[in-house]
Enzyme design. Structure first.
Site, PDB file in Angstrom:
ATOM      1  N   TYR A  51       0.781  -1.120   0.191  1.00  0.00           N
ATOM      2  CA  TYR A  51      -0.116  -0.038   0.038  1.00  0.00           C
ATOM      3  C   TYR A  51       0.825   1.206   0.110  1.00  0.00           C
ATOM      4  O   TYR A  51       0.919   2.170  -0.655  1.00  0.00           O
ATOM      5  CB  TYR A  51      -0.627  -0.109   1.429  1.00  0.00           C
ATOM      6  CG  TYR A  51      -1.525   1.286   1.422  1.00  0.00           C
ATOM      7  CD1 TYR A  51      -2.749   1.603   0.773  1.00  0.00           C
ATOM      8  CD2 TYR A  51      -1.353   2.321   2.509  1.00  0.00           C
ATOM      9  CE1 TYR A  51      -3.530   2.557   0.875  1.00  0.00           C
ATOM     10  CE2 TYR A  51      -2.147   3.220   2.409  1.00  0.00           C
ATOM     11  CZ  TYR A  51      -3.030   3.435   1.766  1.00  0.00           C
ATOM     12  OH  TYR A  51      -3.846   4.830   1.800  1.00  0.00           O
ATOM     13  N   GLN A  57      -6.571  16.633   7.307  1.00  0.00           N
ATOM     14  CA  GLN A  57      -6.456  16.504   5.788  1.00  0.00           C
ATOM     15  C   GLN A  57      -7.925  16.132   5.450  1.00  0.00           C
ATOM     16  O   GLN A  57      -8.451  15.278   6.056  1.00  0.00           O
ATOM     17  CB  GLN A  57      -5.539  15.583   5.233  1.00  0.00           C
ATOM     18  CG  GLN A  57      -5.708  15.226   3.709  1.00  0.00           C
ATOM     19  CD  GLN A  57      -6.424  13.997   3.493  1.00  0.00           C
ATOM     20  OE1 GLN A  57      -6.662  13.073   4.086  1.00  0.00           O
ATOM     21  NE2 GLN A  57      -7.070  13.984   2.522  1.00  0.00           N
ATOM     22  N   ARG A  83      -4.522   1.246  -8.415  1.00  0.00           N
ATOM     23  CA  ARG A  83      -3.095   0.732  -7.966  1.00  0.00           C
ATOM     24  C   ARG A  83      -3.220  -0.924  -8.062  1.00  0.00           C
ATOM     25  O   ARG A  83      -3.808  -1.372  -7.405  1.00  0.00           O
ATOM     26  CB  ARG A  83      -2.896   1.278  -6.465  1.00  0.00           C
ATOM     27  CG  ARG A  83      -3.156   2.929  -6.656  1.00  0.00           C
ATOM     28  CD  ARG A  83      -3.534   3.358  -5.276  1.00  0.00           C
ATOM     29  NE  ARG A  83      -3.832   4.774  -5.352  1.00  0.00           N
ATOM     30  CZ  ARG A  83      -4.398   5.514  -4.371  1.00  0.00           C
ATOM     31  NH1 ARG A  83      -4.488   4.873  -3.212  1.00  0.00           N
ATOM     32  NH2 ARG A  83      -4.810   6.888  -4.577  1.00  0.00           N
ATOM     33  N   ARG A 131       0.178   8.391  -7.093  1.00  0.00           N
ATOM     34  CA  ARG A 131      -0.957   7.204  -6.775  1.00  0.00           C
ATOM     35  C   ARG A 131      -2.007   7.706  -7.601  1.00  0.00           C
ATOM     36  O   ARG A 131      -3.124   6.823  -7.485  1.00  0.00           O
ATOM     37  CB  ARG A 131      -1.174   7.058  -5.319  1.00  0.00           C
ATOM     38  CG  ARG A 131      -0.019   6.641  -4.733  1.00  0.00           C
ATOM     39  CD  ARG A 131      -0.176   6.849  -3.098  1.00  0.00           C
ATOM     40  NE  ARG A 131      -1.224   5.902  -2.594  1.00  0.00           N
ATOM     41  CZ  ARG A 131      -1.160   4.896  -2.053  1.00  0.00           C
ATOM     42  NH1 ARG A 131      -0.129   3.865  -2.311  1.00  0.00           N
ATOM     43  NH2 ARG A 131      -2.315   4.087  -1.581  1.00  0.00           N
ATOM     44  N   TYR A 135     -10.753  14.902   2.781  1.00  0.00           N
ATOM     45  CA  TYR A 135     -11.233  14.385   1.316  1.00  0.00           C
ATOM     46  C   TYR A 135     -12.561  14.913   1.331  1.00  0.00           C
ATOM     47  O   TYR A 135     -13.423  14.819   2.415  1.00  0.00           O
ATOM     48  CB  TYR A 135     -11.362  12.707   1.547  1.00  0.00           C
ATOM     49  CG  TYR A 135      -9.849  12.334   0.970  1.00  0.00           C
ATOM     50  CD1 TYR A 135      -9.171  12.725  -0.046  1.00  0.00           C
ATOM     51  CD2 TYR A 135      -9.433  11.462   2.121  1.00  0.00           C
ATOM     52  CE1 TYR A 135      -7.805  12.078  -0.216  1.00  0.00           C
ATOM     53  CE2 TYR A 135      -7.988  10.812   1.605  1.00  0.00           C
ATOM     54  CZ  TYR A 135      -7.206  10.998   0.544  1.00  0.00           C
ATOM     55  OH  TYR A 135      -6.097  10.736   0.411  1.00  0.00           O
ATOM     56  N   HIS A 173       0.365  13.215  -5.334  1.00  0.00           N
ATOM     57  CA  HIS A 173      -0.293  12.143  -4.744  1.00  0.00           C
ATOM     58  C   HIS A 173       0.503  10.825  -4.536  1.00  0.00           C
ATOM     59  O   HIS A 173       0.377   9.937  -4.217  1.00  0.00           O
ATOM     60  CB  HIS A 173      -1.630  11.591  -5.073  1.00  0.00           C
ATOM     61  CG  HIS A 173      -2.696  11.282  -3.965  1.00  0.00           C
ATOM     62  ND1 HIS A 173      -3.584  12.323  -3.421  1.00  0.00           N
ATOM     63  CD2 HIS A 173      -2.886  10.121  -3.019  1.00  0.00           C
ATOM     64  CE1 HIS A 173      -4.457  11.621  -2.647  1.00  0.00           C
ATOM     65  NE2 HIS A 173      -3.753  10.459  -2.195  1.00  0.00           N
ATOM     66  N   LYS A 212      -3.918  20.807  -1.382  1.00  0.00           N
ATOM     67  CA  LYS A 212      -2.902  19.660  -1.862  1.00  0.00           C
ATOM     68  C   LYS A 212      -3.436  19.241  -3.121  1.00  0.00           C
ATOM     69  O   LYS A 212      -4.560  18.843  -3.258  1.00  0.00           O
ATOM     70  CB  LYS A 212      -2.707  18.638  -0.871  1.00  0.00           C
ATOM     71  CG  LYS A 212      -2.041  17.378  -1.007  1.00  0.00           C
ATOM     72  CD  LYS A 212      -1.781  16.800   0.097  1.00  0.00           C
ATOM     73  CE  LYS A 212      -1.058  15.578  -0.079  1.00  0.00           C
ATOM     74  NZ  LYS A 212      -1.358  14.323  -0.963  1.00  0.00           N
ATOM     75  N   THR A 255      -7.450  18.065   0.119  1.00  0.00           N
ATOM     76  CA  THR A 255      -6.721  17.395  -1.197  1.00  0.00           C
ATOM     77  C   THR A 255      -7.717  17.394  -2.265  1.00  0.00           C
ATOM     78  O   THR A 255      -8.943  17.164  -2.087  1.00  0.00           O
ATOM     79  CB  THR A 255      -6.533  15.775  -0.816  1.00  0.00           C
ATOM     80  OG1 THR A 255      -5.759  15.736   0.254  1.00  0.00           O
ATOM     81  CG2 THR A 255      -6.320  14.870  -1.995  1.00  0.00           C
ATOM     82  N   SER A 259      -4.890  12.186   8.361  1.00  0.00           N
ATOM     83  CA  SER A 259      -5.677  11.906   6.988  1.00  0.00           C
ATOM     84  C   SER A 259      -7.046  11.710   7.608  1.00  0.00           C
ATOM     85  O   SER A 259      -7.299  11.137   8.484  1.00  0.00           O
ATOM     86  CB  SER A 259      -5.020  10.484   6.378  1.00  0.00           C
ATOM     87  OG  SER A 259      -5.957  10.292   5.405  1.00  0.00           O
TER      88      SER A 259
END
Length: 387
Positions: free
Chosen positions: A25, A128, A165, A279, A130, A276, A252, A156, A107
């Site tokens: 990861y 952070q 991924r 990613r 999302y 990122h 970000k 973000t 996060s």
């Protein structure tokens, strides 16, 4: 206790200690991983100018990031699932950052909740965000960050849609992780990690479970996360979120000069040049290669930070010399956390600090704020000639 001289030493211990799915990861980029690789290899293309016979007594790496005093311009980046790399991982990383005098960024996709980290630290940390489709949940999350006295919101912008991924899909890495015969067999070999995880109650996403509608346990989490990242995020919504937050806002995921100018329009206090960690958009420029054009475009008007690819104090110096005012480490501190917990994060910071301080001295500078392009040898075509 092994002798740790560089971040790669921590990485080797980390790889032996944590389950493969969580190691992968951290070490995964999207698609072909071209951007993931070039984030680090592009730093290697930049050379340093050695300067001699300069008084180097009284050196300092101390400065400020968004007005906050820092012992060096390096923050811990927001990393999801940190609490699966080591039991209570976010709390331990935050404590190490606090002790060292650098910012920690929690996060949204953390294992330990905002409240957990706030209750187990003494200084404000950054949060952070999302942006999710559930606007009520997002508003509640912002209020929880305010209540926890977070001193900055890191928004973000580059995860409206999840980049593929390959390793995560093959390992069953999801929220929550899917256990296969292969992953269970690997987990059984990581007994020290397993003992520590069994000793904590924090094993699931503390900012989501019990807070988002319909998400009461790990089983109900998967469907919620699969549909919640908001593809409708635009600059108008960014501006509204800044007004709702009311404090310092860091954006970000900026990788283009035009987007940097848009960040000025919404009143960002700082922007993070970031892809990122390689990613998301594979084939995008590395962060360090994208930095110069963004500095040229907005460097006098907003504080510019850089994330993605930093593995050493020399990388930090190169980013600062090219115009960044702050940097972030994600994988580098994750290696330390997975290897040795809180002590490992502190060790990672010590390694980077020593490399930054020594390199700064050998380049003839006494203070990080004195770093500029004069200490670098940059290839003439470094930014590329693109049609």
């Amino acid at each position: 206790m092994p002798t740790i001289t560089c971040i790669d030493d921590l990485k080797r211990i980390y790889e032996r200690r944590v389950p493969r799915m969580f190691y992968d990861y951290a070490e995964t980029g999207s698609w072909t991983e071209q951007t993931f690789r070039e984030n680090t290899s592009d730093f290697e293309k930049i050379r340093l100018r050695q300067r001699v016979a300069v008084d180097m007594e009284g050196r300092s790496t101390a400065t400020k990031m968004i007005g906050q005093d820092v012992s060096m311009p390096v923050a811990l980046a927001p990393v999801g699932l940190t609490g699966m790399q080591h039991a209570d991982g976010e709390i331990k990383a935050a404590r190490a950052a606090e002790e060292f005098g650098v910012p920690f960024t929690l996060s949204t996709m953390s294992i330990c909740s905002i409240e957990d980290v706030a209750n187990n630290t003494k200084k404000p940390f950054w949060f952070q965000l999302y942006v999710m489709r559930d606007e009520e949940y997002v508003s509640n999350l912002i209020q929880r960050a305010k209540d926890a006295k977070c001193s900055a919101l890191v928004l973000t912008l580059d995860l409206q849609i999840l980049g593929q991924r390959h390793k995560d899909l093959k390992n069953g890495l999801s929220a929550p992780p899917k256990l296969t015969a292969k992953t269970i067999a690997n987990l059984m070999t990581k007994w020290s990690w397993g003992i520590e995880m069994m000793s904590t109650k924090r094993r699931f996403f503390g900012n989501i479970i019990g807070h988002a509608k319909g998400v009461t346990n790990a089983a109900s989490l998967s469907d919620w996360t699969a549909e919640q990242f908001d593809p409708r995020l635009d600059w108008d919504k960014v501006k509204k979120l800044k007004e709702e937050w009311g404090g310092s806002l860091i954006l970000k995921g900026i990788l283009d000069a035009e987007d940097a100018r848009r960040a000025l329009d919404v009143g960002a206090d700082a922007i993070i040049v970031s892809n990122h960690g390689g990613r998301q958009l594979d084939g995008a420029l590395s962060s360090i290669r994208a930095l110069p054009s963004i500095v040229d475009a907005v460097g006098d008007h907003v504080e510019i930070h850089l994330d993605s690819g930093i593995r050493s104090g020399q990388d930090v110096l190169k980013a600062l010399a090219m115009g960044a005012k702050g940097t972030y480490i994600g994988r580098a501190f994750t290696y330390g956390l997975g290897a040795m917990g809180q002590k490992g994060v502190k060790t990672a910071l010590e390694v980077i600090h020593k490399e930054l301080d020594t390199t700064m001295a050998l380049c003839g500078r006494k203070h990080v704020e004195d770093l500029d392009r004069d200490v670098l040898l940059i290839p003439q075509d470094f930014e590329g000639r693109w049609q």
